[in-house]
Design a protein around this motif. Structure first.
Motif, PDB file in Angstrom:
ATOM      1  N   ALA A 301       0.822  -1.207   0.000  1.00  0.00           N
ATOM      2  CA  ALA A 301       0.000   0.000   0.000  1.00  0.00           C
ATOM      3  C   ALA A 301       0.858   1.259   0.000  1.00  0.00           C
ATOM      4  O   ALA A 301       0.535   2.240  -0.686  1.00  0.00           O
ATOM      5  CB  ALA A 301      -0.924  -0.012   1.221  1.00  0.00           C
ATOM      6  N   GLU A 302       1.979   1.233   0.752  1.00  0.00           N
ATOM      7  CA  GLU A 302       2.842   2.414   0.819  1.00  0.00           C
ATOM      8  C   GLU A 302       3.568   2.657  -0.486  1.00  0.00           C
ATOM      9  O   GLU A 302       3.834   3.801  -0.857  1.00  0.00           O
ATOM     10  CB  GLU A 302       3.829   2.258   1.979  1.00  0.00           C
ATOM     11  N   SER A 303       3.882   1.580  -1.207  1.00  0.00           N
ATOM     12  CA  SER A 303       4.597   1.744  -2.485  1.00  0.00           C
ATOM     13  C   SER A 303       3.641   1.987  -3.649  1.00  0.00           C
ATOM     14  O   SER A 303       4.069   2.396  -4.734  1.00  0.00           O
ATOM     15  CB  SER A 303       5.429   0.493  -2.778  1.00  0.00           C
ATOM     16  N   GLY A 304       2.351   1.715  -3.443  1.00  0.00           N
ATOM     17  CA  GLY A 304       1.382   1.904  -4.522  1.00  0.00           C
ATOM     18  C   GLY A 304       1.392   0.808  -5.552  1.00  0.00           C
ATOM     19  O   GLY A 304       0.819   0.967  -6.637  1.00  0.00           O
ATOM     20  N   SER A 305       2.041  -0.319  -5.249  1.00  0.00           N
ATOM     21  CA  SER A 305       2.080  -1.412  -6.223  1.00  0.00           C
ATOM     22  C   SER A 305       0.714  -2.075  -6.319  1.00  0.00           C
ATOM     23  O   SER A 305      -0.114  -1.998  -5.414  1.00  0.00           O
ATOM     24  CB  SER A 305       3.135  -2.443  -5.823  1.00  0.00           C
ATOM     25  N   GLU A 306       0.473  -2.744  -7.441  1.00  0.00           N
ATOM     26  CA  GLU A 306      -0.843  -3.307  -7.711  1.00  0.00           C
ATOM     27  C   GLU A 306      -1.042  -4.638  -7.010  1.00  0.00           C
ATOM     28  O   GLU A 306      -0.092  -5.299  -6.599  1.00  0.00           O
ATOM     29  CB  GLU A 306      -1.025  -3.477  -9.225  1.00  0.00           C
ATOM     30  N   ARG A 307      -2.304  -5.025  -6.906  1.00  0.00           N
ATOM     31  CA  ARG A 307      -2.635  -6.339  -6.354  1.00  0.00           C
ATOM     32  C   ARG A 307      -2.114  -7.436  -7.272  1.00  0.00           C
ATOM     33  O   ARG A 307      -1.891  -7.225  -8.467  1.00  0.00           O
ATOM     34  CB  ARG A 307      -4.156  -6.491  -6.219  1.00  0.00           C
ATOM     35  N   VAL A 308      -1.946  -8.629  -6.692  1.00  0.00           N
ATOM     36  CA  VAL A 308      -1.479  -9.769  -7.469  1.00  0.00           C
ATOM     37  C   VAL A 308      -2.664 -10.358  -8.237  1.00  0.00           C
ATOM     38  O   VAL A 308      -3.658 -10.790  -7.632  1.00  0.00           O
ATOM     39  CB  VAL A 308      -0.861 -10.845  -6.550  1.00  0.00           C
ATOM     40  N   VAL A 309      -2.574 -10.363  -9.550  1.00  0.00           N
ATOM     41  CA  VAL A 309      -3.644 -10.908 -10.392  1.00  0.00           C
ATOM     42  C   VAL A 309      -3.589 -12.426 -10.364  1.00  0.00           C
ATOM     43  O   VAL A 309      -2.508 -13.027 -10.428  1.00  0.00           O
ATOM     44  CB  VAL A 309      -3.511 -10.390 -11.843  1.00  0.00           C
ATOM     45  N   ASP A 310      -4.742 -13.051 -10.251  1.00  0.00           N
ATOM     46  CA  ASP A 310      -4.834 -14.512 -10.248  1.00  0.00           C
ATOM     47  C   ASP A 310      -4.825 -15.003 -11.689  1.00  0.00           C
ATOM     48  O   ASP A 310      -5.862 -15.042 -12.351  1.00  0.00           O
ATOM     49  CB  ASP A 310      -6.106 -14.955  -9.530  1.00  0.00           C
ATOM     50  N   ALA A 311      -3.646 -15.392 -12.159  1.00  0.00           N
ATOM     51  CA  ALA A 311      -3.501 -15.815 -13.549  1.00  0.00           C
ATOM     52  C   ALA A 311      -4.162 -17.162 -13.814  1.00  0.00           C
ATOM     53  O   ALA A 311      -4.423 -17.517 -14.971  1.00  0.00           O
ATOM     54  CB  ALA A 311      -2.020 -15.881 -13.923  1.00  0.00           C
ATOM     55  N   GLU A 312      -4.425 -17.924 -12.760  1.00  0.00           N
ATOM     56  CA  GLU A 312      -5.027 -19.247 -12.928  1.00  0.00           C
ATOM     57  C   GLU A 312      -6.556 -19.216 -12.901  1.00  0.00           C
ATOM     58  O   GLU A 312      -7.203 -20.251 -13.089  1.00  0.00           O
ATOM     59  CB  GLU A 312      -4.521 -20.196 -11.850  1.00  0.00           C
ATOM     60  N   ALA A 313      -7.132 -18.047 -12.660  1.00  0.00           N
ATOM     61  CA  ALA A 313      -8.593 -17.952 -12.607  1.00  0.00           C
ATOM     62  C   ALA A 313      -9.192 -18.277 -13.970  1.00  0.00           C
ATOM     63  O   ALA A 313      -8.625 -17.945 -15.016  1.00  0.00           O
ATOM     64  CB  ALA A 313      -9.003 -16.552 -12.176  1.00  0.00           C
TER      65      ALA A 313
END
Length: 386
Positions: A301-313
């Motif tokens: 949250a502090e770095s502003g990086s994105e959530r991890v996308v579930d590539a297996e969905a």
């Protein structure tokens, strides 16, 4: 985003750790508490801006034990949410431990728009509460329902069946007590014990995973057998039907007009945003998640990086499974229009495989789980996977 989104806010703090729980949790006294809430505020602001300040159709505060937040913390959280989203929700739900409500906290939640209280009663049997490692007493749940009713709130009771040493009579007594309290909604979940480490282990001091693993293995050995668990589920169906509840989802029963609107958004595969540690998101067909480890979440949250996308969905499979959880079932024509004829043909073929076992009923464009199918839903769902 014109229809709005479901908004889930995760508050991980707990007074103690329930040893069966595998959600993202942390001690209420953690030194990271203030940093977590600051990080949560950052994430709320960032996601609201990225999505163009959408309307929150429903709002759900889960945990953890969000009812442990102090009034000042609740007020700051509400301010952050109002700045980032158009807050005109049809439903605002708060998960609560029955022993953690007091007037000041409740008034702060009511000021935020609370309409519905979901109480983790789990059991009304002192033996059950001890077996589950719960810290509240049976009478706390009745008192919390009364407080919620006085405040004009809808109520849900969560119950767990299949705890170590439980028999049918004890489960029948829990259901009877729940019906006497007359909540608007009841959820019944079989005790499931995850036997591999989960992401929130680093949040808790002490023995870590080995201690939890020993408890869960011992608890699993003392659980009722599969036949007894199945019988308990059938007992719940009959008892709650007699009490006037509609069995609208595999694990959920409601009075007329009192279904969980937020959870219906999940089961109908709509868009929702989850903020906080361990929270999951489903937007524009893509699923993603935040880390459950508090330090990892705060850093993200502090770095502003994105959530991890579930590539297996696999969106087509997941949409079919979610729809079949509901008593309304899966509309195969709408499914084909959304995912294409190939996906629809695959689903129809999978459902035909289990029709002879009376797990599903397909009539025209609609497919629904039977009573037997609700009991053995995993046998149906596994065939829908790619």
């Amino acid at each position: 985003m014109t229809r709005g989104i479901g908004l889930y806010v995760h508050i991980p703090f707990c007074a103690s750790r329930c040893p069966y729980c595998d959600f993202a949790t942390a001690p209420a006294t953690t030194v990271l508490r203030s940093r977590y809430l600051e990080a949560l505020g950052r994430e709320i602001a960032r996601e609201g801006a990225l999505l163009g300040r959408p309307r929150a159709r429903t709002l759900f505060f889960g945990g953890g034990t969000p009812s442990l937040l102090e009034p000042a913390e609740i007020e700051m959280l509400g301010d952050a949410l109002r700045r980032a989203f158009v807050l005109r929700p049809r439903e605002v739900t708060l998960e609560a431990n029955p022993a953690t409500l007091d007037r000041a906290r409740l008034e702060a939640w009511l000021a935020l728009g609370l309409t519905r209280l979901s109480l983790g009663a789990q059991s009304f049997d002192p033996r059950g509460l001890r077996a589950l490692g719960r810290t509240h007493q049976p009478e706390d749940s009745a008192a919390a329902v009364a407080v919620a009713r006085d405040a004009g709130l809808d109520t849900n009771l969560d119950l767990i069946f299949g705890w170590p040493g439980q028999d049918i009579a004890a489960w029948e007594a829990d259901l009877q007590m729940a019906a006497v309290l007359n909540p608007d909604h009841i959820s019944c979940y079989p005790l499931e014990l995850r036997l591999d480490p989960e992401g929130s282990i680093p949040n808790w001091p002490g023995g870590g995973w080995p201690v939890l693993e020993r408890w869960r293995r011992a608890a699993a050995e003392a659980q009722p057998d599969d036949a007894s668990i199945a019988r308990m589920y059938r007992v719940a169906e009959r008892a709650l039907d007699r009490a006037g509840y509609r069995h609208y989802e595999i694990a959920n029963w409601a009075r007329p007009g009192k279904r969980s609107l937020h959870n219906l958004g999940y089961w109908r595969d709509r868009d929702w945003l989850g903020v906080g540690a361990g929270a999951h998101t489903h937007l524009a067909g893509a699923r993603s998640a935040n880390p459950a480890d508090l330090r990892a979440y705060i850093s993200r949250a502090e770095s502003g990086s994105e959530r991890v996308v579930d590539a297996e969905a696999d969106p087509p499979s997941e949409a079919a499974m979610l729809a079949l959880r509901l008593d309304s079932g899966l509309d195969l024509e709408r499914y084909a229009a959304r995912f294409g004829d190939t996906a629809a043909t695959r689903v129809r073929s999978a459902l035909r495989e289990v029709e002879p076992a009376h797990l599903v009923e397909v009539k025209g464009r609609h497919a629904r789980l039977t009573a037997r199918g609700r009991l053995l839903a995993s046998e149906v769902f596994v065939r829908l996977l790619p």
